[in-house]
Design a protein around this motif. Structure first.
Motif, PDB file in Angstrom:
ATOM      1  N   PRO A  19       0.801  -1.239   0.000  1.00 14.62           N
ATOM      2  CA  PRO A  19       0.000   0.000   0.000  1.00 14.62           C
ATOM      3  C   PRO A  19       0.830   1.283   0.000  1.00 14.62           C
ATOM      4  O   PRO A  19       0.302   2.359  -0.290  1.00 14.62           O
ATOM      5  CB  PRO A  19      -0.816  -0.097   1.290  1.00 14.62           C
ATOM      6  N   TYR A  20       2.106   1.176   0.322  1.00 13.55           N
ATOM      7  CA  TYR A  20       2.964   2.363   0.446  1.00 13.55           C
ATOM      8  C   TYR A  20       3.859   2.590  -0.770  1.00 13.55           C
ATOM      9  O   TYR A  20       4.637   3.542  -0.798  1.00 13.55           O
ATOM     10  CB  TYR A  20       3.805   2.248   1.721  1.00 13.55           C
ATOM     11  N   ALA A  21       3.722   1.725  -1.769  1.00 12.70           N
ATOM     12  CA  ALA A  21       4.525   1.882  -2.984  1.00 12.70           C
ATOM     13  C   ALA A  21       4.211   3.219  -3.643  1.00 12.70           C
ATOM     14  O   ALA A  21       3.047   3.610  -3.751  1.00 12.70           O
ATOM     15  CB  ALA A  21       4.239   0.739  -3.946  1.00 12.70           C
ATOM     16  N   PHE A  22       5.238   3.924  -4.009  1.00 12.47           N
ATOM     17  CA  PHE A  22       5.152   5.219  -4.698  1.00 12.47           C
ATOM     18  C   PHE A  22       4.497   6.315  -3.864  1.00 12.47           C
ATOM     19  O   PHE A  22       4.179   7.381  -4.380  1.00 12.47           O
ATOM     20  CB  PHE A  22       4.435   5.081  -6.058  1.00 12.47           C
ATOM     21  N   SER A  23       4.294   6.070  -2.561  1.00 11.29           N
ATOM     22  CA  SER A  23       3.565   7.026  -1.728  1.00 11.29           C
ATOM     23  C   SER A  23       4.186   8.421  -1.630  1.00 11.29           C
ATOM     24  O   SER A  23       3.432   9.395  -1.541  1.00 11.29           O
ATOM     25  CB  SER A  23       3.303   6.453  -0.327  1.00 11.29           C
ATOM     26  N   PRO A  24       5.503   8.605  -1.662  1.00 12.55           N
ATOM     27  CA  PRO A  24       6.024   9.976  -1.616  1.00 12.55           C
ATOM     28  C   PRO A  24       5.632  10.804  -2.846  1.00 12.55           C
ATOM     29  O   PRO A  24       5.514  12.021  -2.774  1.00 12.55           O
ATOM     30  CB  PRO A  24       7.540   9.802  -1.564  1.00 12.55           C
ATOM     31  N   ALA A  54      -0.730   3.074  -5.481  1.00 13.47           N
ATOM     32  CA  ALA A  54      -0.712   1.634  -5.150  1.00 13.47           C
ATOM     33  C   ALA A  54      -2.124   1.056  -5.115  1.00 13.47           C
ATOM     34  O   ALA A  54      -2.341  -0.073  -5.563  1.00 13.47           O
ATOM     35  CB  ALA A  54      -0.003   1.403  -3.827  1.00 13.47           C
ATOM     36  N   ALA A  55      -3.083   1.812  -4.627  1.00 13.95           N
ATOM     37  CA  ALA A  55      -4.470   1.327  -4.560  1.00 13.95           C
ATOM     38  C   ALA A  55      -5.136   1.304  -5.932  1.00 13.95           C
ATOM     39  O   ALA A  55      -6.107   0.569  -6.141  1.00 13.95           O
ATOM     40  CB  ALA A  55      -5.280   2.201  -3.606  1.00 13.95           C
ATOM     41  N   GLN A  56      -4.625   2.068  -6.876  1.00 15.69           N
ATOM     42  CA  GLN A  56      -5.224   2.145  -8.209  1.00 15.69           C
ATOM     43  C   GLN A  56      -4.684   1.097  -9.174  1.00 15.69           C
ATOM     44  O   GLN A  56      -5.366   0.714 -10.119  1.00 15.69           O
ATOM     45  CB  GLN A  56      -5.001   3.539  -8.798  1.00 15.69           C
ATOM     46  N   ILE A  57      -3.462   0.649  -8.949  1.00 15.45           N
ATOM     47  CA  ILE A  57      -2.847  -0.335  -9.839  1.00 15.45           C
ATOM     48  C   ILE A  57      -3.572  -1.670  -9.714  1.00 15.45           C
ATOM     49  O   ILE A  57      -3.862  -2.129  -8.615  1.00 15.45           O
ATOM     50  CB  ILE A  57      -1.345  -0.502  -9.513  1.00 15.45           C
ATOM     51  N   ARG A  58      -3.861  -2.259 -10.846  1.00 12.36           N
ATOM     52  CA  ARG A  58      -4.507  -3.573 -10.906  1.00 12.36           C
ATOM     53  C   ARG A  58      -3.550  -4.579 -11.538  1.00 12.36           C
ATOM     54  O   ARG A  58      -2.696  -4.209 -12.341  1.00 12.36           O
ATOM     55  CB  ARG A  58      -5.786  -3.505 -11.741  1.00 12.36           C
ATOM     56  N   PRO A  59      -3.699  -5.856 -11.208  1.00 13.39           N
ATOM     57  CA  PRO A  59      -2.840  -6.866 -11.812  1.00 13.39           C
ATOM     58  C   PRO A  59      -2.865  -6.764 -13.338  1.00 13.39           C
ATOM     59  O   PRO A  59      -3.924  -6.631 -13.946  1.00 13.39           O
ATOM     60  CB  PRO A  59      -3.447  -8.185 -11.337  1.00 13.39           C
ATOM     61  N   GLY A 108       1.288  -6.443  -8.776  1.00 14.74           N
ATOM     62  CA  GLY A 108       0.727  -7.090  -9.964  1.00 14.74           C
ATOM     63  C   GLY A 108       1.115  -6.414 -11.257  1.00 14.74           C
ATOM     64  O   GLY A 108       0.563  -6.730 -12.311  1.00 14.74           O
ATOM     65  N   VAL A 109       2.063  -5.489 -11.193  1.00 14.53           N
ATOM     66  CA  VAL A 109       2.518  -4.792 -12.396  1.00 14.53           C
ATOM     67  C   VAL A 109       3.122  -5.810 -13.353  1.00 14.53           C
ATOM     68  O   VAL A 109       3.974  -6.612 -12.969  1.00 14.53           O
ATOM     69  CB  VAL A 109       3.536  -3.682 -12.032  1.00 14.53           C
ATOM     70  N   ARG A 110       2.665  -5.798 -14.597  1.00 11.85           N
ATOM     71  CA  ARG A 110       3.124  -6.763 -15.607  1.00 11.85           C
ATOM     72  C   ARG A 110       4.536  -6.461 -16.075  1.00 11.85           C
ATOM     73  O   ARG A 110       5.330  -7.354 -16.311  1.00 11.85           O
ATOM     74  CB  ARG A 110       2.139  -6.741 -16.793  1.00 11.85           C
TER      75      ARG A 110
END
Length: 164
Positions: free
Chosen positions: A37-42, A48-53, A80-82
């Protein structure tokens, strides 16, 4: 035959360092899934909440610069980033990503032409197509593709040695 996939794009800029991918204060969490959930947060706290597999990240140059922490490609993969398509990658990040089974593609021309939500079709080792425009990409070596397709270096070596 080359693998082809279509995905939604999330756009980032240049010099996305590993502290942006996963800030230091979250490295103490128990698992990479806890860090997700904290990926790319800065930079983009909502991302992180918007990215889908199956989604892809498209960025500018020098993606993955900074520290050599393995958690950076691990958390991108856990989201889940391809694949990540960027103008260029920091060398250590590139190797860490491949070792974790995350596909990276260099394509400097793509970033200026795309926006969040655009759709991209990737034929691995051949081309990227977006908005009717084709962007040629370099092929990856067979040994790197073996690692990515296995899901990472350890899995590839286990498979190669008949341990899977």
């Amino acid at each position: 035959m080359a693998e082809t996939f279509t995905a939604r794009i999330w756009v980032l800029g240049d010099d996305i360092d590993t502290d942006i991918v996963i800030p230091t204060e979250y490295l103490a969490l128990k698992t990479v899934n806890d860090m997700r959930p904290y990926a790319f947060s800065p930079l983009r706290p909502e991302l992180a909440a918007q990215i889908r597999p199956g989604d892809v990240i498209v960025a500018g140059s020098n993606f993955g610069c900074g520290s050599s922490r393995e958690q950076a490609p691990e958390v991108i993969k856990a989201l889940g980033v391809r694949c990540v398509i960027a103008g260029s990658f920091a060398r250590i990040f590139f190797r860490n990503a491949i070792n974790n089974g995350l596909l990276l593609i260099e394509c400097p021309a793509l970033r200026p032409d795309v926006a969040d939500g655009d759709e991209v079709t990737v034929t691995v080792g051949q081309e990227i197509v977006c908005k009717g425009k084709t962007y040629p990409i370099a092929s990856l070596s067979d040994n790197l593709l073996e690692i990515i397709n296995a899901g990472g270096l350890v899995k590839a070596m286990r498979r190669r040695n008949g341990l899977d």
